[in-house]
Design an enzyme around this catalytic site. Structure first.
Site: not given
Length: 286
Positions: A96, A98, A15, A117, A193
């Site tokens: 957390r 992201n 990511e 999630e 995303d």
């Protein structure tokens, strides 16, 4: 368009790609690693993080700010050390950090999410002048983006599980105006995303489970679609010498053994060329 395979990583959840000082930086959230890749020399370096790490952005003071699970830390690549700058949500140990972006004022906008999630515990924050405050956005399960228009007037906030992107006007005082709908996606698109804006205000979005990255104009029209041989596209960065080379991170997370056998390049880095360059690199003031 189709993408090309660039770098074998095999990341669980790559990511946060960003082009800084002629190199691509990105993270593997679940494996707690930070990567630097220099395409000119085809060399890669990596560092272990003490917690799950959602992103890194360059800091004006040098080094980077890293979004660790417990909050932003200053990260020094020379020594591999981390210095906590703020603590986030100690009352939510399942959350957390992201994804993040830096605006023209040096503020870091970042979000949190439920690592399982499932709970709508994700919150958007701003980090400015050494202080963290909640941004004026509704809680969601998985925050993504945010992406910031090149003139700093709009912030795009991705609700991944809601398959929706919202747009907030950024006020002169740095607060956000109420959200307006920007885009909503069907099941055939995958989940939106990570997101970024290019130099013309186009919004590039990676689609988890969608095998694609797509660019949308500020009015919401899709202008480009890039296909991948893997399912989970997490985010795109624009860089290279002319700012027109795209780098996309991908993930193995959520794929079955059968799917992984069909997608041996899942978790790797891919590349493609674009017409519109990325925005200049912005460094965080912390």
């Amino acid at each position: 368009m189709n993408s090309e395979h660039l770098l074998t990583v095999g990341a669980t959840l790559a990511e946060g790609p960003i082009w800084v000082d002629n190199a691509l930086w990105f993270v593997d959230i679940k494996q707690q690693r930070i990567y630097r890749y220099d395409p000119a020399t085809d060399t890669r370096d990596d560092w272990a993080a003490p917690e799950m790490v959602g992103w890194v952005v360059p800091a004006e003071r040098g080094g980077f700010v890293a979004g660790l699970q417990s909050g932003p830390h200053h990260f020094d690549p020379e020594t591999g050390t981390f210095e906590r700058l703020a603590e986030i949500e100690p009352h939510l140990p399942a959350n957390r950090l992201n994804d993040a972006a830096v605006d023209g004022q040096g503020r870091i906008w970042f979000g949190t999410m439920d690592n399982d999630e499932s709970a709508d515990s994700g919150q958007l924050y701003r980090f400015e002048n050494g202080a963290v405050s909640e941004a004026e956005a509704d809680k969601v399960c998985i925050t993504n983006g945010p992406a910031i228009a090149p003139d700093d007037t709009v912030l795009y906030h991705v609700d991944t599980l809601g398959k929706t992107i919202l747009a907030h006007a950024i006020k002169a005082d740095g607060t956000l105006a109420p959200a307006r709908p920007f885009l909503t996606f069907g099941d055939d698109h995958g989940h939106p995303d990570g997101a970024i804006c290019d130099a013309e205000g186009g919004v590039w979005v990676g689609f988890f489970g969608g095998s694609a990255a797509r660019r949308f104009s500020p009015d919401g029209t899709m202008t480009h679609e890039v296909r991948f041989p893997v399912s989970n596209i997490t985010k795109v960065a624009l860089g290279g010498p002319d700012g027109r080379t795209a780098y996309a991170t991908t993930a193995r997370q959520g794929l079955s053994p059968e799917q992984l056998a069909e997608q041996p390049q899942a978790g790797d880095i891919f590349t493609f060329r674009v017409d519109t360059p990325g925005k200049p690199v912005l460094r965080a003031k912390v």
